[in-house]
Design an enzyme around this catalytic site. Structure first.
Site, mmCIF file in Angstrom:
data_model
loop_
_atom_site.group_PDB
_atom_site.id
_atom_site.type_symbol
_atom_site.label_atom_id
_atom_site.label_comp_id
_atom_site.label_asym_id
_atom_site.label_seq_id
_atom_site.Cartn_x
_atom_site.Cartn_y
_atom_site.Cartn_z
ATOM 1 N N LYS A 260 0.559 -1.090 -0.060
ATOM 2 C CA LYS A 260 0.044 0.094 -0.020
ATOM 3 C C LYS A 260 0.888 1.102 0.025
ATOM 4 O O LYS A 260 0.741 2.108 0.673
ATOM 5 C CB LYS A 260 -1.147 -0.005 1.145
ATOM 6 C CG LYS A 260 -1.722 -1.326 1.192
ATOM 7 C CD LYS A 260 -2.727 -1.388 2.264
ATOM 8 C CE LYS A 260 -3.811 -2.459 2.314
ATOM 9 N NZ LYS A 260 -3.237 -3.746 2.153
ATOM 10 N N ARG A 261 1.842 1.439 -0.707
ATOM 11 C CA ARG A 261 2.804 2.290 -0.988
ATOM 12 C C ARG A 261 2.041 3.597 -1.772
ATOM 13 O O ARG A 261 1.312 3.687 -2.451
ATOM 14 C CB ARG A 261 4.322 2.105 -1.414
ATOM 15 C CG ARG A 261 5.081 0.825 -0.718
ATOM 16 C CD ARG A 261 5.404 1.661 0.691
ATOM 17 N NE ARG A 261 6.657 0.772 1.327
ATOM 18 C CZ ARG A 261 6.215 -0.234 2.152
ATOM 19 N NH1 ARG A 261 4.933 -0.249 2.535
ATOM 20 N NH2 ARG A 261 7.209 -0.851 2.730
#
Lengths: 328, 328
Positions: B95-96
């Site tokens: 979830k960057r």
């Protein structure tokens, strides 16, 4: 206040400014002697910290640049806390956020393994999902609100419908509003990330969250306007409602990344006495000088125009024998 | 299609199902023999992979659980790609999302160091900020859209104003709409994360993004409804517009985390033949059986009610000598 805000406020007073030094070891901006592998990375971090420790009210580690070095980079990241003065807060900039059980693992990684006093987090999954980061009374979370990058408006500036006591407003303002209303905010454990490149947004944000501690990136390489940050970023709440550390200005590449050709042509004699900053968006060249905290310039940073080439303007590297700079 | 979707489609066909096995080594759910340090973590990963390799169309590594082990955990994460069958895609769930220069470092860390074929990313900073992840023609990005956690509606369900050709709609639908309109989506390099716990949202999402490949977490420990996922998750576009790998269902703790007391009382004979799942939200106990891909159940997963205690329902661990399970 809270442990973190007490720590930060004391550090700001001690260092005489609201400067947060970014530790962003991008190999593209490091000299060759430092960009190759774990040992070079470690030496670069040690030099940056030793050169800036007298001036930095806090440090912000951009963990992605360590992750890009693999597990060896993470070993260096694990040592950063021990390299810093023990009374200087460490912020780890990771923009995490996930479902609760994963955030609990992130809290262990960031707080317990890396020793972060504060972290940055992303609100998209809901502020409540960040509970494992927020619940720790000795730590702190800066929530992304209005970021400094040019793509930020795509979602952050979308108008969201009125809801209960909240008016129709931009998404980033709703984030600020909901964050400010949380018990962790009243306990001094939530701040906001507000980019220096969006000064108007910062002024609006202060109307919604007058007391929120702000972490302000975007000065230096990203072209943010320091004067506007100082004009709009301070808390506007009543003095009794204010919490400490209300404004912390991060400079990363502006300090550490002012050199790309692999040689430091003008290493400075006085560590961080003068730092060259390239403002890529405005094609300006500025020199920042640190000086004692004052009413007019609470960041301890004073911009002034220079005519010199930014590449020759010095660096964070203190005067050290040339052999050391070239060593692997 | 794209390299990733070709790889995924071939893997789904070969394995006979759309099952993605989550590698989520939460120490709270691992037996003591595996939860202590780097070696135990490595052995647990090896066992999980060897037990599920014949059934997993893809693997999803939740990197936070490795980060929580420090740099030693990252060493194990670096070896995961070599432990997987070479033709099975590796998704790294992180979830960057950040400003561009940082996302470039994230791309190096995830694609080059860890060998991810696909990653998950957060849209809050703007989809364009993810360009260094999106630009790689041999990789793929699943963008967070409607996540599986109970706090997701706080922002994802906010109504955002109409804009140009987009109607007033929930924020997650705007994310899906803007993602689907990007050139990288047409090139088969963007998918969406849509939690199984929000079946209605998934149906609406399919109206906005009929062809987007979906990664669906939330089955198993989070209580998602597999039948609803199968009913709503498939692509609805014309067959000629469809891209491969349109639906991938992740099961993490439901496979690996069905044991908390440190002993495996009923190690299964046939690896992943039966896997006990505790559905915490519904207090149900289910057993999943893998079976060949079929029209009626394209995930290769068939839920059925059981009356047994989930703790005794078996685990992913194949039959191995007891000494091996207890070894450090």
């Amino acid at each position: 206040m809270s442990r973190y805000l007490d720590l930060l406020e004391a550090s700001i007073t001690r260092r005489g400014g609201r400067l947060c030094v970014g530790i962003d070891p991008d190999p593209a901006h490091l000299p060759a002697a430092f960009s190759q592998g774990e040992e070079g990375l470690r030496r670069w971090c040690e030099l940056l910290i030793s050169a800036t420790a007298d001036h930095a009210a806090a440090y912000k580690v951009n963990l992605a640049f360590f992750e890009a070095y693999g597990s060896g980079g993470m070993r260096v990241a694990e040592s950063i806390r021990t390299l810093l003065p023990s009374d200087t807060p460490l912020i780890i900039d990771v923009k995490r956020g996930d479902i609760g059980s994963t955030v609990a693992a992130q809290a262990r990684a960031l707080y317990d393994v890396l020793g972060a006093d504060a972290v940055t987090a992303n609100p998209y999954l809901g502020i409540g999902a960040l509970e494992p980061l927020l619940v720790r009374e000795d730590r702190f979370v800066y929530l992304l609100c209005r970021t400094s990058n040019p793509e930020a408006p795509e979602f952050q500036e979308l108008r969201v419908a009125a809801d209960g006591s909240a008016p129709e407003e931009a998404l980033y303002l709703r984030v600020a509003r909901l964050a400010a209303a949380r018990p962790e905010a009243r306990a001094g454990r939530i701040g906001l990330v507000a980019g220096a490149t969006a000064a108007t947004a910062m002024a609006r944000l202060r109307e919604v969250a007058p007391n929120a501690p702000l972490l302000v990136p975007g000065i230096g390489a990203q072209g943010g306007d320091l004067a506007a940050v100082l004009a709009h970023g301070e808390t506007t709440g009543t003095p009794s409602a204010r919490v400490g550390g209300s404004l912390l200005v991060n400079v990363g590449r502006g300090i550490s990344g002012s050199e790309t050709d692999g040689r430091y042509t003008h290493p400075i004699g006085r560590p961080f006495g003068r730092v060259s900053v390239r403002s890529t968006e405005r094609a300006e060249h500025r020199t920042w000088r640190t000086h004692p905290h004052s009413r007019r310039d609470p960041c301890g940073l004073r911009p002034r125009q220079t005519s010199g080439d930014w590449r020759r303007g010095g660096s964070i590297i203190p005067r050290v024998p040339q052999g050391d700079l070239r060593g692997g």
